[in-house]
Design a protein around this motif. Sequence first.
Motif, PDB file in Angstrom:
ATOM      1  N   ARG A  59      -5.590  15.039   0.950  1.00 50.39           N
ATOM      2  CA  ARG A  59      -6.505  14.290   1.826  1.00 50.39           C
ATOM      3  C   ARG A  59      -7.751  13.870   1.062  1.00 50.39           C
ATOM      4  N   LYS A  60      -8.284  14.780   0.247  1.00 54.99           N
ATOM      5  CA  LYS A  60      -9.489  14.465  -0.510  1.00 54.99           C
ATOM      6  C   LYS A  60      -9.224  13.363  -1.537  1.00 54.99           C
ATOM      7  N   ALA A  61      -8.072  13.377  -2.154  1.00 54.52           N
ATOM      8  CA  ALA A  61      -7.719  12.337  -3.128  1.00 54.52           C
ATOM      9  C   ALA A  61      -7.610  10.982  -2.446  1.00 54.52           C
ATOM     10  N   VAL A  62      -6.944  10.943  -1.310  1.00 53.18           N
ATOM     11  CA  VAL A  62      -6.759   9.683  -0.582  1.00 53.18           C
ATOM     12  C   VAL A  62      -8.094   9.164  -0.072  1.00 53.18           C
ATOM     13  N   GLU A  63      -8.929  10.039   0.459  1.00 53.38           N
ATOM     14  CA  GLU A  63     -10.235   9.623   0.971  1.00 53.38           C
ATOM     15  C   GLU A  63     -11.080   8.984  -0.125  1.00 53.38           C
ATOM     16  N   GLY A  64     -10.988   9.522  -1.345  1.00 52.69           N
ATOM     17  CA  GLY A  64     -11.735   8.945  -2.460  1.00 52.69           C
ATOM     18  C   GLY A  64     -11.267   7.539  -2.799  1.00 52.69           C
ATOM     19  N   LEU A  65      -9.958   7.302  -2.733  1.00 53.06           N
ATOM     20  CA  LEU A  65      -9.420   5.971  -3.033  1.00 53.06           C
ATOM     21  C   LEU A  65      -9.686   4.993  -1.900  1.00 53.06           C
ATOM     22  N   VAL A  66      -9.748   5.490  -0.680  1.00 53.79           N
ATOM     23  CA  VAL A  66     -10.138   4.632   0.447  1.00 53.79           C
ATOM     24  C   VAL A  66     -11.597   4.218   0.294  1.00 53.79           C
ATOM     25  N   ALA A  67     -12.438   5.176  -0.116  1.00 51.02           N
ATOM     26  CA  ALA A  67     -13.874   4.894  -0.273  1.00 51.02           C
ATOM     27  C   ALA A  67     -14.136   3.843  -1.343  1.00 51.02           C
ATOM     28  N   THR A  68     -13.299   3.781  -2.364  1.00 49.63           N
ATOM     29  CA  THR A  68     -13.481   2.789  -3.426  1.00 49.63           C
ATOM     30  C   THR A  68     -12.733   1.480  -3.137  1.00 49.63           C
ATOM     31  N   GLY A  69     -12.049   1.410  -1.988  1.00 52.04           N
ATOM     32  CA  GLY A  69     -11.389   0.174  -1.598  1.00 52.04           C
ATOM     33  C   GLY A  69     -10.019  -0.039  -2.187  1.00 52.04           C
ATOM     34  N   GLN A  70      -9.462   0.968  -2.878  1.00 48.47           N
ATOM     35  CA  GLN A  70      -8.129   0.801  -3.474  1.00 48.47           C
ATOM     36  C   GLN A  70      -7.014   1.046  -2.467  1.00 48.47           C
ATOM     37  N   LEU A  71      -7.306   1.872  -1.466  1.00 56.91           N
ATOM     38  CA  LEU A  71      -6.374   2.126  -0.374  1.00 56.91           C
ATOM     39  C   LEU A  71      -7.037   1.782   0.946  1.00 56.91           C
ATOM     40  N   VAL A  72      -6.237   1.450   1.933  1.00 60.39           N
ATOM     41  CA  VAL A  72      -6.746   1.234   3.287  1.00 60.39           C
ATOM     42  C   VAL A  72      -5.915   2.079   4.239  1.00 60.39           C
ATOM     43  N   GLN A  73      -6.572   2.584   5.265  1.00 61.47           N
ATOM     44  CA  GLN A  73      -5.882   3.358   6.288  1.00 61.47           C
ATOM     45  C   GLN A  73      -5.947   2.607   7.606  1.00 61.47           C
ATOM     46  N   ARG A  74      -4.800   2.508   8.264  1.00 60.74           N
ATOM     47  CA  ARG A  74      -4.715   1.818   9.552  1.00 60.74           C
ATOM     48  C   ARG A  74      -4.270   2.816  10.600  1.00 60.74           C
ATOM     49  N   ARG A  75      -5.070   2.910  11.639  1.00 58.20           N
ATOM     50  CA  ARG A  75      -4.789   3.870  12.688  1.00 58.20           C
ATOM     51  C   ARG A  75      -3.375   3.685  13.240  1.00 58.20           C
ATOM     52  N   GLY A  76      -2.613   4.773  13.243  1.00 54.14           N
ATOM     53  CA  GLY A  76      -1.271   4.720  13.800  1.00 54.14           C
ATOM     54  C   GLY A  76      -0.228   4.130  12.880  1.00 54.14           C
ATOM     55  N   SER A  77      -0.661   3.622  11.711  1.00 59.75           N
ATOM     56  CA  SER A  77       0.300   2.984  10.800  1.00 59.75           C
ATOM     57  C   SER A  77       0.448   3.733   9.487  1.00 59.75           C
ATOM     58  N   GLY A  78      -0.653   4.263   8.946  1.00 63.33           N
ATOM     59  CA  GLY A  78      -0.570   4.995   7.697  1.00 63.33           C
ATOM     60  C   GLY A  78      -1.556   4.513   6.654  1.00 63.33           C
ATOM     61  N   THR A  79      -1.248   4.824   5.392  1.00 60.31           N
ATOM     62  CA  THR A  79      -2.110   4.488   4.258  1.00 60.31           C
ATOM     63  C   THR A  79      -1.388   3.474   3.377  1.00 60.31           C
ATOM     64  N   PHE A  80      -2.119   2.419   2.987  1.00 58.52           N
ATOM     65  CA  PHE A  80      -1.512   1.318   2.233  1.00 58.52           C
ATOM     66  C   PHE A  80      -2.371   0.959   1.032  1.00 58.52           C
ATOM     67  N   VAL A  81      -1.727   0.388   0.031  1.00 58.84           N
ATOM     68  CA  VAL A  81      -2.465  -0.172  -1.099  1.00 58.84           C
ATOM     69  C   VAL A  81      -3.215  -1.393  -0.581  1.00 58.84           C
ATOM     70  N   ALA A  82      -4.508  -1.463  -0.882  1.00 59.11           N
ATOM     71  CA  ALA A  82      -5.343  -2.549  -0.363  1.00 59.11           C
ATOM     72  C   ALA A  82      -4.908  -3.889  -0.929  1.00 59.11           C
ATOM     73  N   PRO A  83      -5.043  -4.964  -0.121  1.00 61.05           N
ATOM     74  CA  PRO A  83      -4.739  -6.294  -0.649  1.00 61.05           C
ATOM     75  C   PRO A  83      -5.657  -6.623  -1.816  1.00 61.05           C
ATOM     76  N   LYS A  84      -5.127  -7.362  -2.776  1.00 58.17           N
ATOM     77  CA  LYS A  84      -5.937  -7.787  -3.902  1.00 58.17           C
ATOM     78  C   LYS A  84      -6.820  -8.942  -3.456  1.00 58.17           C
ATOM     79  N   VAL A  85      -8.117  -8.785  -3.634  1.00 61.19           N
ATOM     80  CA  VAL A  85      -9.066  -9.793  -3.164  1.00 61.19           C
ATOM     81  C   VAL A  85      -9.585 -10.585  -4.353  1.00 61.19           C
ATOM     82  N   GLU A  86      -9.388 -11.889  -4.295  1.00 61.40           N
ATOM     83  CA  GLU A  86      -9.901 -12.770  -5.341  1.00 61.40           C
ATOM     84  C   GLU A  86     -11.380 -13.046  -5.073  1.00 61.40           C
ATOM     85  N   ARG A  87     -12.214 -12.880  -6.090  1.00 61.32           N
ATOM     86  CA  ARG A  87     -13.637 -13.167  -5.914  1.00 61.32           C
ATOM     87  C   ARG A  87     -13.845 -14.675  -5.841  1.00 61.32           C
ATOM     88  N   LEU A  88     -14.643 -15.094  -4.879  1.00 57.44           N
ATOM     89  CA  LEU A  88     -14.913 -16.506  -4.657  1.00 57.44           C
ATOM     90  C   LEU A  88     -16.378 -16.797  -4.936  1.00 57.44           C
TER      91      LEU A  88
END
Length: 254
Positions: A59-88
């Motif tokens: 849990r602590k490892a995942v929370e750290g990656l969520v905090a840095t934006g590398q993972l996202v958590q969706r209620r009721g769905s789970g944990t996913f690799v965050a979409p790659k965002v192109e800087r504009l």
Amino acid sequence: MEQIFSPQGFDETGAGPLYLQLQRRIAEAIASARLKPGDSLPPERDMAALTGLSRVTVRKAVEGLVATGQLVQRRGSGTFVAPKVERLEQALSLLTSFTEDMARRGKSVESTWISRAIHSPAPEEVMALGLGAGDRVARLERVRRSDGVPLAIERASLSAAYLPDPEAVAGSLYAVLQANGCRPVRAVQRISAANLSPRDAELLGVPTGAAGLKIERIGYLPDGRVVEFTRSLYRGDAYDFAVELKLDPERTTP
């Protein structure tokens, strides 16, 4: 996936805390594209069973990656690799809409509407729009996406005299105003840093407290009347705002 969460390779002595070792392993898998944007991670209990680590460590490892934006958590769905965002890069010298900005880049634009209706104005709307007693205000609130990625939350307020039917805005607000003969021709814009609230962070798919850019715009008609009061929140990891600076023409060289 099994190799990423293999129990082999975790070192309890010289490689740092176990949660950081798991963080590094997942981050390296993302960087090397073994885990791709949108991929789902196993549930916490499964990761603990696969790695042989405790659920607290996972849990602590995942929370750290969520905090840095590398993972996202969706209620009721789970944990996913965050979409790659192109800087504009957004030029501050042009008065354009989000739709026009994305169209210039050849990107698709979508909106998720939160609300669009006529209301009694709040005090700040009365002041910003120069409303009188009995005037009503059209409010538009939506999440703006480009190529499926949420980039901004837009909250626009206009006098109902200029936008009597907020439902008429399906895409570009400026296109509707132009059709009505009341598109702004100049604007004053203020930009400040902001940490995203839990609600706004969820709408943008980033961690609570993530860096954002708060942009307040007041748009004017040719005769000086205010037509638009918009407050937007942009993802800090997706936007750079650029402005061209020129030497003051009245300056003389000594």
